[in-house]
Each structure stands twice: as structure tokens, then as C-alpha cells.
Design an enzyme around this catalytic site. Structure first.
Site, short mmCIF file in Angstrom:
data_model
loop_
_atom_site.label_atom_id
_atom_site.label_comp_id
_atom_site.label_asym_id
_atom_site.label_seq_id
_atom_site.Cartn_x
_atom_site.Cartn_y
_atom_site.Cartn_z
N TRP A 49 -12.08 -8.14 18.67
CA TRP A 49 -12.05 -7.44 19.97
C TRP A 49 -12.17 -5.94 19.80
O TRP A 49 -12.86 -5.27 20.57
CB TRP A 49 -10.82 -7.83 20.78
CG TRP A 49 -10.79 -9.29 21.12
CD1 TRP A 49 -9.85 -10.20 20.75
CD2 TRP A 49 -11.76 -10.01 21.91
NE1 TRP A 49 -10.18 -11.44 21.26
CE2 TRP A 49 -11.34 -11.35 21.96
CE3 TRP A 49 -12.95 -9.65 22.56
CZ2 TRP A 49 -12.06 -12.33 22.65
CZ3 TRP A 49 -13.66 -10.63 23.25
CH2 TRP A 49 -13.21 -11.94 23.29
N ASP A 96 -5.76 -1.78 23.95
CA ASP A 96 -6.02 -3.10 24.54
C ASP A 96 -4.80 -3.96 24.23
O ASP A 96 -4.54 -4.29 23.08
CB ASP A 96 -7.29 -3.69 23.89
CG ASP A 96 -7.59 -5.12 24.33
OD1 ASP A 96 -6.81 -5.70 25.11
OD2 ASP A 96 -8.63 -5.66 23.89
N LYS A 122 -4.21 -13.99 29.23
CA LYS A 122 -3.48 -14.38 28.02
C LYS A 122 -1.99 -14.55 28.34
O LYS A 122 -1.41 -15.53 27.98
CB LYS A 122 -3.65 -13.32 26.92
CG LYS A 122 -5.10 -12.92 26.64
CD LYS A 122 -5.90 -13.99 25.90
CE LYS A 122 -7.39 -13.85 26.04
NZ LYS A 122 -8.00 -12.75 25.31
C1 PLP Z 1 -9.35 -12.22 25.17
C2 PLP Z 1 -9.37 -10.82 24.74
C3 PLP Z 1 -10.38 -9.92 25.15
C4 PLP Z 1 -11.55 -10.36 26.01
O1 PLP Z 1 -11.13 -10.66 27.30
P1 PLP Z 1 -12.16 -11.02 28.46
O2 PLP Z 1 -11.27 -10.94 29.66
O3 PLP Z 1 -12.67 -12.38 28.18
O4 PLP Z 1 -13.22 -10.00 28.48
C5 PLP Z 1 -10.30 -8.62 24.74
N1 PLP Z 1 -9.29 -8.19 23.98
C6 PLP Z 1 -8.31 -9.01 23.55
C7 PLP Z 1 -7.21 -8.48 22.69
C8 PLP Z 1 -8.32 -10.34 23.92
O5 PLP Z 1 -7.34 -11.16 23.50
#
Ligand code: PLP
Length: 360
Positions: free
Chosen positions: A101, A171, A195
Site C-alpha cells: 500500500w 494511512d 477494515k
Molecule cells: C485496504 C487498504 C488500502 C486500499 O483501500 P481501498 O479502499 O481498497 O482503496 C490502502 N491502504 C491500506 C493500509 C489498506 O489496508
């Protein structure tokens, strides 16, 4: 009705209480005679929903008044572009690459300016967090970027990098609301909610007000400007209304559990059950350096691909779903987010112990 133990990395398990409340309110939301899904986002009822959601999140995370909370769409991945478009004033940013990511975010930033990879753990399949106490931070960096919890690899920053005074962008998709955070240490905290907080389709951005300006990269679409969403309290256009409503319910659920301190204690206890088992197991091994282990995502392997596949298959038949590791790592991964009950982890460990005996 039989609910399974769902160890999916995302979309992931939600609190059963929240799902039941939503079911009860599905046809008639509190006397409005309609579902939240059918409601105008400009209505009185919806205004209360989104305002309460924001207020509860502010309370949970202790968000200072000089930060805006935005409920946006496009997932976490859209932020990979929105961040450089809005924050790259000097067109320079430093990225710490600790997984897929972070790497994707870095690659996206390269489209817009000079993105520097100042640290990486790719040399060992992202199984650790590099030392970030004295990195070569660029003089003119607009920000330093991290992915705080690496969903795929199961690592977590236990201490934030020393950004040498530069704005930190993080993030937190897979560790959102899993423990207390000091918001003042960040310029931007953002995460997709699927998540640990709610249904896919909502991304929450917590951003310091001085970073929200008209001075964005030329060509930035209106919908990708933080300012337009901040000025309109996340109602510039139709927001992901139903998703925000569920997030609001999860915020209230976390408050009822005792807030983020309680969530952290609960998560530490849960993760310890699994890690303690892995540390003494003769069959299963954790794949991450111990001091960098995530409380949320726990990857493990047997060292034998066929045995891994057998485990995943038998676990599924026993009611433990989505334990297959990410396609880039293989093996297994148990995601044990806030809403995973402690019994889920206890029963998984019991099952693993039995599998180990049978396959010794
Ligand atoms: C799942 C995830 C993403 C991507 O998320 P989307 O909503 O599918 O774009 C980005 N960063 C992390 C840490 C993730 O776990």
C-alpha cells in the site's frame, strides 16, 4: 442463522450489535418512514446522523479543533493521488515504503512530483519496519508519508518516524480506532473504513486546517480538492450516506466498549493469544519481526504450501473464514480487527493446536 468467524482483511467483520441495529432500522429509520438509504442527504434526519458521527469520532480520537474531519469516497487508494495533488506545494515528498500500500502511494506520487523513497523494508519481503529515527528527510519535502499498519504483511509502526519537522501523512486504514493516537503528531491521518470501521465506500480524512488551501496542483479536479469538501462539511455532493451512518453506529459501539484505551487493551489481549501460540508452535510460524508485529493482521505459515492450503480448507469447513494469506505472501493471515470477539481467536488457536497434533 449461523455467523462464521470472519478473519477477512477487508471488507471485514463488523460488530453484531451494529448489524442488528441497522437491520431494525432498515425499513423505517426512527419514524421517518424510510430507510437511511432512501433519505435525502440534505434532510434533517441525515444531518443529525453525519454530525453525530463526526462528533463521536472527534471525541473518540480527541481530535483538536484545528483539524477537519472529512467523509469522502474513492477508498484509501484515491488518497494516494489526492495527497500529492493537494499537499505537494514544492513538488517534493518523502515516502517510507513498508508494504504494497505504501508502494502504491509512492508510485502514484511519482506522477505528480519528486517522490523520494527514503526507507524501505522490501529487501526482506516487508517483514519489518525500518529504523526511522534519523532518515535523510529532504530539505524541501512537503510531507513524509507512511502506511502505519501494513495490512498484507502484518507490521505496524510502534514509534512514528522522526520527520525532522516535516508534516506527517499516515494511512491508518487497517489500524483506525484500534488504539489511542495523538492526532497532533500528524498533518493528515486517513483510512478506508472497510477494515476496522464500516462498509466499503467511505474514506475518512482527518487533516490539519493549514494544509487545506486553494494552492493545489494545476488540473486537480474539483472533487479531489480537500478544500471543497471541508468548506461543505463533506456534503459538496452526495456523500456515501449509508456507509457513514454505519460508521456512526460503530463509533457509538466503540464508545460503549470504553473508547480507544479499552479497545487497545482488548486488541492486545486478543493478539497475544495468537502470537503466544505461534511462538511455541512446532508447526506454525509468524512471519514478522517480533517488535514490529501488528495487533490487527497476523500472518503465519507452516513452511509447506500444501499444508497451508490444507489448513485453510479445513479451517473454512470448521467455520473460520478468510484465513488465506494475501496472494503476494502466501500462507495464512488472521485479521483480528476491533469487532473480532476474543472467542473467535481462542477457538482459532484451539483449532490450530488440533491441526498441529494431527499433522505432526
Ligand atoms: C485496504 C487498504 C488500502 C486500499 O483501500 P481501498 O479502499 O481498497 O482503496 C490502502 N491502504 C491500506 C493500509 C489498506 O489496508
Amino acid at each position: 442463522m449461523a455467523r462464521v468467524y470472519n478473519f477477512s482483511a477487508g471488507p471485514a467483520v463488523l460488530p453484531e450489535e451494529v448489524l442488528k441495529e441497522a437491520a431494525e432500522e432498515m425499513l423505517d429509520y426512527r419514524g421517518t418512514g424510510m430507510s437511511v438509504m432512501e433519505m435525502s442527504h440534505r434532510s434533517k434526519a441525515y444531518d443529525t446522523i453525519i454530525k453525530e458521527a463526526e462528533a463521536d469520532l472527534r471525541e473518540l480520537m480527541n481530535i483538536p479543533d484545528n483539524y477537519k474531519v472529512l467523509f469522502l469516497q474513492g477508498g484509501a487508494s484515491q488518497q494516494f493521488a489526492m495527497i500529492p495533488m493537494n499537499l505537494m506545494k514544492n513538488k517534493v515528498a518523502d515516502y517510507i515504503v513498508t508494504g504494497q500500500w505504501a508502494k502504491k502511494a509512492y508510485q502514484e506520487a511519482c506522477i505528480y512530483g519528486k517522490a523520494n523513497k527514503i526507507a524501505s523494508s522490501e529487501d526482506q519481503t516487508f517483514s519489518y519496519i525500518p529504523d526511522c529515527s534519523d532518515l535523510p528527510i529532504s530539505e524541501d519535502a512537503d510531507y513524509v508519508y507512511i502506511c502505519e499498519n501494513n495490512t498484507i504483511y502484518g507490521t505496524k509502526f510502534k514509534t512514528l518516524p522522526n520527520t525532522k519537522g516535516k508534516t506527517l501523512v499516515s494511512d491508518v486504514s487497517s489500524c483506525f480506532l484500534s488504539e489511542p493516537v495523538d492526532v497532533t503528531k500528524y498533518g493528515v491521518i486517513y483510512g478506508g473504513v472497510q477494515k476496522n470501521i464500516g462498509p466499503a465506500g467511505v474514506v475518512i480524512v482527518i487533516i490539519r486546517e493549514d494544509l487545506i488551501t486553494e494552492d493545489v496542483l494545476p488540473g486537480t479536479p474539483t472533487m479531489l480538492k480537500y478544500k471543497i469538501h471541508a468548506d461543505n462539511d463533506s456534503l459538496y455532493n452526495t456523500p456515501p450516506a449509508y456507509g457513514i451512518y454505519i460508521c456512526g453506529k460503530v463509533f457509538k459501539w466503540i464508545k460503549r466498549q470504553g473508547g480507544l484505551e479499552a479497545m487497545k487493551a482488548h486488541n492486545e489481549k486478543k493478539a497475544a493469544i495468537l502470537y503466544d501460540f505461534l511462538d511455541q508452535s512446532k508447526l506454525f510460524k509468524g512471519t514478522v519481526r517480533k517488535e514490529d508485529r501488528s495487533l490487527m493482521n497476523v500472518p503465519f505459515v507452516t513452511g509447506d504450501e500444501e499444508l497451508d492450503a490444507k489448513f485453510v480448507k479445513e479451517a473454512k469447513a470448521a467455520g473460520f473464514e478468510n484465513l488465506k494469506g494475501h496472494r503476494s505472501v502466501g500462507g495464512m493471515r488472521a485479521s483480528i480487527y476491533n469487532a473480532m470477539p476474543i472467542e473467535g481467536v481462542e477457538k482459532l488457536v484451539e483449532f490450530m493446536r488440533k491441526f498441529e497434533e494431527e499433522n505432526a
